[in-house]
Design an enzyme around this catalytic site. Sequence first.
Site, PDB file in Angstrom:
ATOM      1  N   CYS A 313       0.807  -1.229   0.000  1.00 43.95           N
ATOM      2  CA  CYS A 313       0.000   0.000   0.000  1.00 43.95           C
ATOM      3  C   CYS A 313       0.835   1.272   0.000  1.00 43.95           C
ATOM      4  CB  CYS A 313      -0.942  -0.008   1.195  1.00 43.95           C
ATOM      5  SG  CYS A 313      -1.996  -1.479   1.235  1.00 43.95           S
ATOM      6  N   HIS A 453      -2.182   8.301   6.144  1.00 47.06           N
ATOM      7  CA  HIS A 453      -2.453   6.978   5.581  1.00 47.06           C
ATOM      8  C   HIS A 453      -3.749   6.426   6.172  1.00 47.06           C
ATOM      9  CE1 HIS A 453      -1.661   3.081   3.811  1.00 47.06           C
ATOM     10  NE2 HIS A 453      -1.720   2.498   4.998  1.00 47.06           N
ATOM     11  N   GLU A 464       0.021   5.984  13.729  1.00 49.21           N
ATOM     12  CA  GLU A 464       0.379   7.049  12.795  1.00 49.21           C
ATOM     13  C   GLU A 464       0.076   8.415  13.407  1.00 49.21           C
ATOM     14  OE1 GLU A 464      -0.449   8.662   8.242  1.00 49.21           O
ATOM     15  OE2 GLU A 464      -1.824   7.218   9.157  1.00 49.21           O
ATOM     16  N   LYS A 484      -9.270   8.166   2.861  1.00 49.60           N
ATOM     17  CA  LYS A 484      -9.841   6.814   2.887  1.00 49.60           C
ATOM     18  C   LYS A 484     -11.196   6.753   3.590  1.00 49.60           C
ATOM     19  CE  LYS A 484      -5.364   4.436   2.708  1.00 49.60           C
ATOM     20  NZ  LYS A 484      -4.460   5.615   2.775  1.00 49.60           N
ATOM     21  N   HIS A 489      -9.746   2.024   0.976  1.00 45.85           N
ATOM     22  CA  HIS A 489      -8.303   1.852   0.788  1.00 45.85           C
ATOM     23  C   HIS A 489      -8.031   1.296  -0.598  1.00 45.85           C
ATOM     24  CE1 HIS A 489      -4.199   1.293   1.391  1.00 45.85           C
ATOM     25  NE2 HIS A 489      -4.177   0.508   2.463  1.00 45.85           N
ATOM     26  N   PHE A 549       2.061  -3.361   3.983  1.00 46.32           N
ATOM     27  CA  PHE A 549       2.447  -4.640   4.562  1.00 46.32           C
ATOM     28  C   PHE A 549       3.936  -4.882   4.287  1.00 46.32           C
ATOM     29  CE2 PHE A 549      -1.882  -7.093   4.585  1.00 46.32           C
ATOM     30  CZ  PHE A 549      -2.337  -6.238   5.571  1.00 46.32           C
TER      31      PHE A 549
END
Length: 563
Positions: A313, A453, A464, A484, A489, A549
């Site tokens: 991502c 994010h 975050e 998002k 996402h 990831f």
Amino acid sequence: MAAASVTSPLCTWLVAACMSVDFDNKDCCKKQPSSSLFQSSKRWAASKRRNLLVSRCSSSDFSISSKGGFISSFCGSLMNSCLAFEPCQEYYTSKGLTTFFGESLFGSSSNTNRISRKQRRIAAHSGKTMAVSVQPSKEVSTESKPHTKQRRVVVTGMSVVTPLGHEPDEFYNNLLEGVSGISDIEGFDCSSFPTRIAGEIKSFSTEGWVAPKLSKRADKFMLYMLTAGKKALTDGGISEEVMNELDKTRCGVVIGSGMGGMKVFNDAIEALNISYKKMNPFCVPFATTNMGSAMLAIDLGWMGPNYSISTACATSNFCILNAANHIIRGEADVMLCGGSDSVIIPLGLGGFVACRALSKRNEDPTKASRPWDINRDGFVMGEGAGVLLLEELEHAKKRGATIYAEFLGGSFTSDAYHMTEPHPEGKGTVLCIEKALAQSGVSREDVNYVNAHATSTQAGDLKEYQSIIRCFGQNPDLRVNSTKSMIGHLLGAAGAVEAVALVQAIRTGWVHPNVNLENPDEGVDTKVLVGPKKERLDIKVALSNSFGFGGHNSSILFSPYKP
């Protein structure tokens, strides 16, 4: 600098030369055969000895005088200086460079300085170390290179394919109004899945942008990418006439995908269960993540840097920063960059369901994605593409392009912690943001907008947020939001689509709301997060985060363009 520039190859050369020499100091070096180093039957053994000595030499004191041109010591600290070399008398009387095997390290020399094989063998059998002197054939300058002004990178075009629209203005206006693009999945029967919602694109056409045959064969991720890439050119004023004037060897494409052609790959497996003869001959190239970027470059005839990056991502941010760096380094003048993904299929949905990463709020899709809200239960899958047209400033000005924003820089780091979970202390995230600021020369106080994010997961959102506060918490004007919350996402495309939203915020002076933030998580300051309505903001510097990831972290920075 002069010494450093020749030390490594010279050291290697001299070690190779002395391989046939016997050493009496058994504590230092074992006795070696005196036969020729280049005898084919003994190459392996010689190479092994040479590598051993070179590795030892690299850590020893080895100094070269740039004026005198002689070796003051060779491996001086290596095991009681058993390989010490002193300049020979011939060095002081010779006008040329003393040579070995008839050739110098830096070029040819006169025959009067040559050492015969016989002389080498005599020296080897006598147990005496041969004195070898070298000097550069041309004095190496120690002066540093003159400072050159860094090439500036600007955004001159952009395009999106999203659940909220396929044009940048349409897309951003919907964001500003708090419209959600998340709905029930209609592309296939998902009634047996615990998650049945996504940021699915309901209608999309490649007409006028992609050849009909390719449209029938290619995966959606590729079609989204090709269409968005060409639309970004149009948005940037790259007409056919302008295209013909571009130096295509200095134009490149770096657009990636986190998942690639998953639908094409899945169809190939189903066909293989019947017979390999039923398989699509394009299944391999159309499934790979690089092929969309490659096909776009082929279609445009652009011969500059062309590849894709796949870092889950964080893919888009990696691509954007690498594309900008090609321009900064002078390797290109124009770059298309971004990301694309489309995995809302049984295989993709099932995979993320198995990870227990998705929201199950099926009864109210528009409320499912809720970053920083205490009732969040996972992220919502989305699909689409985002592409930016980056250009070197003077190149853009010369052709009269409209400049939307300036790209300042960015950085990457790795959590090096867990396959899917963020580092509990946010070390990788903080390091990434700090490196991005340092690389771009931006002070913390100047950053007053962060497009986070924030995917709507329990651990990710909070870690975050804490990292952002740690870096920018002293700035009272800081505003943070998550795109998002309205589109879900978009995986590998997320960073590029969010970069378009960020550039649009710079252009319009408005930042979009955080929808569904009804009950903020403990420790989250709502004075920092954008509320349920759009807000006016004079952006100085904007930062966009993307994480993936594998512990991939990325941060990129934009600002209004100032001549």
